[in-house]
Design a protein around this motif. Structure first.
Motif, mmCIF file in Angstrom:
data_model
loop_
_atom_site.group_PDB
_atom_site.id
_atom_site.type_symbol
_atom_site.label_atom_id
_atom_site.label_comp_id
_atom_site.label_asym_id
_atom_site.label_seq_id
_atom_site.Cartn_x
_atom_site.Cartn_y
_atom_site.Cartn_z
ATOM 1 N N ASN A 23 0.826 -1.211 0.000
ATOM 2 C CA ASN A 23 0.000 0.000 0.000
ATOM 3 C C ASN A 23 0.863 1.264 0.000
ATOM 4 O O ASN A 23 0.465 2.281 -0.561
ATOM 5 N N THR A 24 2.018 1.199 0.616
ATOM 6 C CA THR A 24 2.932 2.345 0.615
ATOM 7 C C THR A 24 3.397 2.628 -0.812
ATOM 8 O O THR A 24 3.436 3.787 -1.241
ATOM 9 N N VAL A 25 3.732 1.586 -1.532
ATOM 10 C CA VAL A 25 4.143 1.752 -2.934
ATOM 11 C C VAL A 25 2.991 2.345 -3.735
ATOM 12 O O VAL A 25 3.178 3.294 -4.501
ATOM 13 N N LEU A 26 1.793 1.795 -3.563
ATOM 14 C CA LEU A 26 0.625 2.295 -4.292
ATOM 15 C C LEU A 26 0.345 3.763 -3.991
ATOM 16 O O LEU A 26 -0.053 4.519 -4.865
ATOM 17 N N ARG A 27 0.563 4.170 -2.756
ATOM 18 C CA ARG A 27 0.314 5.560 -2.362
ATOM 19 C C ARG A 27 1.362 6.511 -2.926
ATOM 20 O O ARG A 27 1.083 7.675 -3.192
ATOM 21 N N ARG A 28 2.574 6.025 -3.123
ATOM 22 C CA ARG A 28 3.663 6.896 -3.596
ATOM 23 C C ARG A 28 3.779 6.985 -5.113
ATOM 24 O O ARG A 28 4.451 7.882 -5.626
ATOM 25 N N LEU A 29 3.156 6.090 -5.824
ATOM 26 C CA LEU A 29 3.266 6.113 -7.287
ATOM 27 C C LEU A 29 2.625 7.337 -7.935
ATOM 28 O O LEU A 29 3.251 7.945 -8.814
#
Length: 51
Positions: A23-29
């Protein structure tokens, strides 16, 4: 973004490589995508290719 591209746009593999939650990756993309010269969805190869 570099790791995401190296992992062939896989958020799961990117998260594993960065030792973070998916979810962190998804939020930062999206914010990272805004900084690119063209949207990643338009042409992944062109964005990933070094100049």
């Amino acid at each position: 973004m570099d790791t995401y591209l190296r992992e062939q746009c896989s958020t799961t593999r990117t998260a594993e490589r960065l030792f973070t939650h998916r979810n962190t990756v998804l939020r930062r993309l999206p914010p990272a995508d805004d900084l690119l010269p063209r949207p990643l969805a338009d042409n992944v190869t062109a964005v990933a290719a070094p100049k």
